[in-house]
Design a protein around this motif. Structure first.
Motif, mmCIF file in Angstrom:
data_model
loop_
_atom_site.group_PDB
_atom_site.id
_atom_site.type_symbol
_atom_site.label_atom_id
_atom_site.label_comp_id
_atom_site.label_asym_id
_atom_site.label_seq_id
_atom_site.Cartn_x
_atom_site.Cartn_y
_atom_site.Cartn_z
ATOM 1 N N GLN A 105 -15.998 -41.391 15.857
ATOM 2 C CA GLN A 105 -15.099 -42.420 16.370
ATOM 3 C C GLN A 105 -15.703 -43.781 16.076
ATOM 4 O OE1 GLN A 105 -14.851 -42.065 20.647
ATOM 5 N NE2 GLN A 105 -16.859 -42.965 20.988
ATOM 6 N N ASN A 106 -14.866 -44.825 16.199
ATOM 7 C CA ASN A 106 -15.401 -46.171 16.087
ATOM 8 C C ASN A 106 -16.426 -46.387 17.192
ATOM 9 O OD1 ASN A 106 -12.311 -46.766 15.063
ATOM 10 N ND2 ASN A 106 -13.862 -47.968 14.017
ATOM 11 N N MET A 147 -19.236 -46.403 12.810
ATOM 12 C CA MET A 147 -18.788 -45.162 13.439
ATOM 13 C C MET A 147 -19.979 -44.521 14.142
ATOM 14 S SD MET A 147 -15.617 -44.399 12.942
ATOM 15 C CE MET A 147 -14.230 -44.717 11.887
ATOM 16 N N ARG A 166 -25.189 -43.581 14.598
ATOM 17 C CA ARG A 166 -24.298 -44.641 14.106
ATOM 18 C C ARG A 166 -24.589 -44.968 12.653
ATOM 19 N NH1 ARG A 166 -23.793 -48.990 19.071
ATOM 20 N NH2 ARG A 166 -22.839 -47.518 20.544
ATOM 21 N N TRP A 176 -14.476 -45.183 4.167
ATOM 22 C CA TRP A 176 -14.500 -44.083 5.116
ATOM 23 C C TRP A 176 -13.902 -42.788 4.579
ATOM 24 C CZ3 TRP A 176 -17.967 -44.538 8.515
ATOM 25 C CH2 TRP A 176 -18.298 -45.778 9.035
#
Length: 134
Positions: free
Chosen positions: A19-20, A33, A51, A71
């Motif tokens: 996830q962000n 992310m 991260r 991404w």
């Protein structure tokens, strides 16, 4: 245990859960992310909350014909960032880049593999010139 061995995937389902990054105040950081589940890397696992910032190749990303999708290959970029952070020798960095190329080749076009691999190799060369890599 090492990040610098050929992959030992075991029971991994082949998917990445991410996830962000969400700051303490609840705002999302869209360029970063974090993992929601462990991700295999070598014979280790990248931890939950690891991260990374995707494909950050600076100036090369801004040239449309060399653009590498930030991404599209999150497994490749997460594992590459972890390996590069842990690299203590030029050989370990080259191994990280080689494994990145292999990871991108799973689902990536030949042109993405070429751009991605040479992007990280140029990045390694640049870091070496700047004295940031062994």
């Amino acid at each position: 245990m090492s990040l610098f061995v050929d992959d030992v995937l075991g029971d991994w389902d082949g998917h990445i859960k991410m996830q962000n990054v969400i700051e303490d105040d609840g705002t999302k950081v869209f360029d970063w992310m974090e993992l929601l589940a462990e991700l295999p890397c070598g014979d280790e696992m990248l931890p939950v909350k690891f991260r990374w910032n995707g494909a950050s190749v600076g100036l090369i990303r801004r040239m449309f014909f060399l653009h590498f999708p930030k991404w599209k290959h999150p497994i490749a970029t997460a594992r590459h960032d972890a390996r590069c952070h842990a690299a203590e020798t030029v050989e370990e960095r080259k191994f990280a880049d080689k494994k990145f190329k292999e990871d991108v080749s799973v689902g990536g076009t030949k042109f993405e593999v070429f751009k991605g691999y040479w992007g990280v190799r140029i990045g390694a060369w640049r870091q070496k010139l700047l004295g940031k890599l062994i």
